[in-house]
Each structure stands twice: as C-alpha cells, then as structure tokens.
Write an enzyme that holds these catalytic residues in place. Structure first.
Site, short mmCIF file in Angstrom:
data_model
loop_
_atom_site.label_atom_id
_atom_site.label_comp_id
_atom_site.label_asym_id
_atom_site.label_seq_id
_atom_site.Cartn_x
_atom_site.Cartn_y
_atom_site.Cartn_z
CB THR A 190 30.76 -26.08 58.91
OG1 THR A 190 29.91 -25.04 58.40
CG2 THR A 190 31.10 -25.57 60.35
CG ASP A 209 26.32 -23.60 64.86
OD1 ASP A 209 25.00 -23.32 64.41
OD2 ASP A 209 27.22 -24.20 64.44
CB THR A 224 28.29 -27.68 56.87
OG1 THR A 224 27.76 -26.84 57.83
CG2 THR A 224 29.13 -28.69 57.28
CB SER A 227 28.74 -28.89 65.76
OG SER A 227 28.36 -29.17 64.49
N1 GLY Z 1 27.45 -24.95 61.63
C1 GLY Z 1 26.66 -25.81 61.71
C2 GLY Z 1 26.98 -26.90 62.54
O1 GLY Z 1 27.99 -27.12 63.25
O2 GLY Z 1 25.95 -27.56 62.98
#
Ligand code: GLY
Length: 565
Positions: free
Chosen positions: A394, A418, A376, A447
């Site tokens: 990200t 996720d 990210t 997230s």
């Molecule tokens: N893709 C990592 C997050 O959103 O936590």
C-alpha cells in the site's frame, strides 16, 4: 464535530471513488480454474506478468516480485515502490515465513507532529504532502524475499515492469478515473510537475508512460536495495523532501530494514489459518474474530440470518476495541498477543453478545485480562511447485501523499496517517488508536493488512487478502466464512456483498444488496444503525479444490484478474 467531519469526508471519498455495482445479483459463480499455478492481482497486466514468470518455471516469490513491480507501474493508485506492505509465504512443505516491509516513521518524526498549538489534530497534515510520508519499505521487502526464496535472476524479474513504464500501456476505465480524480492534488503536492500524469482528462485506452520511473526501476534492477535506498534514487527522494519540507533523510533510507516476523497461526474447526502479526493488526484481529464466532452455530443459521449478522457485527466491534487499545509496533510496545488470541478470552468476549440488543460503542471497552481511501492492493499466487504467496502492499490513501518524487517518477506513501496522531482521534478510516500506536521516531505504524493462507488437513487450501483500510480485516474474515461455513465457490464468496463494523463509528457499513429491506428494519430494531456505502474491499484469492486444481477469485469490484495454467 471534527470527528463527524472526518467520517463524512471519508464516506464522501468512498462514495465518489468507487464504482457502484449490485454485487448481490451475481449468481453463485465459479472463478477460472487452473491445473498447476495461478496469480490473482488488481490489474490484468500485472497478473499477466506474474503468469509469464510462473510459466517460465519461476516460483511464487519470483512471481510476487515481478507482480509487485508491475503493479507499481500499471496500478500506481496503490501499487508502489514508495510504500510498504506484508508478505505471507507458505512453502510446498508447509513452512511459513512472514515478512514485514511496513514503512517506518522518519527519525525526525515527533509524537505531536500533526497537532496544532492547542493540541488539536491539523486536518490533512498526516495525509497529504511530504510531511505525511513514512520511510518506504517495498523495495527492501522484495529484495529480502527474493534473496531468501527467489530462484530467477532479480534484474530479469523487473524487466516487464521497466518495459511497461518505458514503452507505456493503455489505461483501463478505472485507471483513467483514478488519475482524473487525483489530478489537482498531484499538481498541488508535487514540487516537480509530473507531466506524464497531468492531463486535462484521461480516457480508458489512453496510453501512459512513466519514463522517470523506468530509470528508477532500472537502478533497482541493477543494484537491488542500493538502487533505491542509496545513490541517485535516495538523492532524488531527499531533494524532494527538502523542497517539500518533508522529513525523510539519507540515514532513514540507508537504515531501513524489512523484518521476518513470527506468523500468527490459529485453528478454526478443520482449518489452520496463518496471517500477519504486528505491526499489522490483521492476523490477531482475524484470530479473535474466528475465536468468537466459533461459539455460534452460524452454519445452521445461514449467511443471511439475523443471528449470523448480529454476532459478526458484535464480534467485529469487540475486536476493533481491542485493536485500538493494544496493537502497535512490537519493537516499541508490549502486545499481549497470546492473551488476545486465547480461547477462553474470546469465548468470554463472545458471551458478552446480547441477542436482545446491539451493544453501544461506549459499552464496549477493550477486554480486560485480568479513510482510502482504501487504495491498498493485494495479490495471491500459487506456483506449480505448490508454494504460495499472499501479499498486501500500500501507499495508504490512493496515490499516497500525492507527491511524485521529482526525477524518480513514483508516488510516496501517506502512511503516517496510520499512526494515532492523538489518542482517541480518528484517522482517515475513522479508526481510533491509543498509546500503543502513538508516533515515535523509526516506529512502524499499525496496519490492518491481512495477507492470509488457510490450510485444511495439512494441505494448502486458500490464499486470500484484500485492500480496504480497516475493512480489510472484516473482508478477509467474511470471505473465508463464505467458503468454509456457507459452502460457496470461491468466486461467489468474493462476489458476495460485505458489511463491516469497526466499533467506532458505531454503525454497520454495508454494500448495496447485502441486506433485504426487512433485515435492515430488524437490525434497526435490535439497535444497529446501518449505512449503505459503495464497494468494501477488493478480495483476490485462490482456492485449492478437492481434485487439486485451483479456482481463482478475482474481485469484480475492480479490474482484478485471475490467470493460471
Ligand atoms: N494503510 C492501510 C493499512 O495498513 O491498514
């Protein structure tokens, strides 16, 4: 067994993908100081773009737009137009606005889409290739933020990114090795081979151009949202989906909306902390962490004291157990945010911490109220008018799902990973999720991104955030503690080695140099298992000093760069 495989693959990736530095050897240094304005981002060229906007009288949101699009070119491992993110904005009058531009599941997504006929998770299906992509939110987010708070011409803000893509730029060593690591996968998963990216071996200072991306950015510069969600770019995305059997449709793209959400706000001692609410778990999680830690005298104990480390690790375990149970997309599930953030609740959770012994993961359940592949990226900006932006964005894994949209030149995310593909089964960060984060059409995946702004006595104090998957939450938390409890300069706070516990897997991950050998023995005796790993996070932050000047904290773990004037 599968669980172990996931974790091993995850750790191996981190070990092979991050440069190993002994951060503890860095002295208590101070970052660069600026009088009026500052930008800190993951790449020197993106920071330079932001600095120019600020110098030309642009505000923090203008600079955020320009930096975001520049990162999509010069830092494609995580910078993006094919992903999503969150933005926390504080005006110079102390008003807060938090924008959710997180990706969404396509309308054709199904709850069990990553399971085989025996109900088991199919390896990599949620992580690589077209089927792993959520509907991107980044372009919508930037347009929305700019329409409400921007002051400069939209198209002009995209010009630096377009020029970098069209004319090319020189790779840093990290940029070259990121691309080298991903060559095979990019070739395998892109249906139209992106010749500009495929190369025998990239070296630092090699020049790279993104001509297709320059055209895509030009359409966005001319037509705003429609330059991405409709017309030629949408056509190229949908054609790519058809070739690769992905799910994103014209309707998904046209229907995407970023959303202004209620900020998560709480106080810790003299500080007011504002962060991102669901569908990010970041704000609630750090509110709980500070809510637990405030019951202990960590300042008296000191940063390297066994009690400090123990209560931080034990608090982190409890927060991640709650995260797994309760957090998800607020448009789909009821989240007991007030309860989770309640003082009494976190006091109770803190009181469960036993100083004689670490808790086993099984002992910790969510409270009862009665793998990044960590690519990210985060940037922090303060403008000369006193406005501040903290934004984390990200593709999820490095280069997302590794699909470059044919003819459009940008990577798509693999954000579907996720979601909790199967309750109790870990994703690539080893994170366990529950029903609240199960897959549903048009739902946003949970997230950990934690773009955060801290105030002291009503004044802007700190702008902070980081990449790092699940470790984002604990890195933001520990960086703030380093400044407000352990009196470090910002740069030293960013440099300082970090550790992380996420409940499952049940061990402390730590950076080299964080613990002396005898501390590891003491932690083992307390019942903590520890595993050394490479870099945790890349924190980019700004601290307002007593004299009103600003210190930039750019993480030495990457190419991160602070620039100001
Ligand atoms: N893709 C990592 C997050 O959103 O936590």
């Amino acid at each position: 067994m599968k669980y172990l495989n996931y974790i091993t693959a995850f750790l191996l990736f981190i070990i092979t993908s991050c440069e190993h530095k002994n951060i503890a050897e860095t002295p208590n240094r101070q970052g660069i100081i600026a009088d009026k304005a500052m930008v800190v981002s993951a790449h020197p060229l993106a920071s330079k773009v932001g600095l120019e906007v600020l110098k030309n009288g642009g505000n923090a949101v203008d600079a955020a737009v320009a930096v975001h699009f520049a990162l999509a070119v010069v830092y494609p491992v995580a910078g993006n137009i094919g992903g999503g993110g969150f933005l926390v904005y504080r005006t110079n009058e102390g008003e807060y606005h938090t924008l959710d531009y997180r990706e969404k599941a396509p309308a054709m997504a199904k709850r069990n889409m990553y399971l085989d006929s025996d109900g088991k998770v199919i390896d990599e299906k949620s992580r690589l290739g077209h089927y792993a992509a959520g509907v991107p939110g980044s372009v919508h987010g930037m347009v929305t933020a700019h329409q409400k708070f921007g002051s400069k011409n939209w198209g002009e803000l995209l010009e630096p990114a377009i020029n970098l893509a069209r004319n090319g730029f020189k790779l840093t060593e990290n940029g070259a090795s990121n691309l080298n690591r991903a060559q095979e996968r990019i070739e395998k998963y892109s249906t139209v081979k992106p010749e500009n990216l495929l190369h025998n071996y990239w070296n630092a200072r090699d020049s790279i151009q993104y001509k297709d991306l320059a055209e895509t950015l030009t359409r966005i510069a001319k037509n705003g949202k429609a330059g991405f969600y409709e017309g030629e770019t949408a056509r190229l995305i949908v054609e790519e989906m058809k070739r690769g059997k992905g799910l994103i449709s014209f309707d998904d793209l046209k229907g995407y909306e970023s959303i202004w959400r209620e900020p998560i706000q709480f106080s810790y001692k003299d500080y007011k902390i504002t962060s991102m609410g669901p569908p990010s778990s970041g704000g609630v999680a750090i509110a709980q962490l500070f809510g637990m830690i405030e019951h202990f005298t960590i300042q008296d104990w000191g940063i390297d004291h066994i009690n400090t480390i123990h209560v931080i690790a034990e608090s982190e375990k409890r927060v991640f157990a709650d995260r797994a149970e309760y957090l998800g997309d607020p448009d789909f599930v009821q989240i007991p945010i007030d309860k989770l953030m309640e003082r009494k609740y976190n006091q109770l959770r803190a009181s469960e911490i036993n100083f004689e012994h670490a808790s086993m993961a099984d002992e910790i359940k969510a409270g009862n109220f009665g793998k990044e592949h960590e690519e990210t990226t985060h940037f922090s900006i303060v403008d000369q008018y006193g406005n501040a932006v903290s934004s984390t964005t990200t593709l999820n894994g490095g280069f997302g799902n590794h699909v470059v949209v044919g003819g459009a030149g940008f990577f798509l995310n693999n954000e579907m990973d996720d979601f909790s593909a199967l309750p109790g089964s870990p994703n690539m960060y080893g994170l366990i999720g529950g029903e609240a984060n199960s897959i549903a059409p048009a739902k946003r995946m949970l997230s950990s991104m934690t773009p955060t702004i801290v105030e002291k006595n009503g004044q802007l104090f700190m702008v902070v955030g980081t990449p790092g998957g699940s470790t984002i939450i604990t890195s933001v938390f520990q960086t703030i503690l380093n400044v407000v409890e352990f009196n470090m300069n910002l740069q030293a706070a960013v440099d300082y080695p970090r550790f992380h516990h996420q409940w499952r897997p049940n061990y402390i991950q730590y950076e080299k140099g964080r613990f002396e050998d005898n501390m590891i023995e003491i932690l083992n005796e307390l019942g903590h298992e520890l595993r050394e790993r490479t870099a945790i996070g890349r924190v980019d932050a700004i601290l307002v000093l007593k004299d009103g000047k600003m210190e930039g904290g750019a993480d030495p773990r990457g190419d991160d760069t602070a620039l100001g004037f």
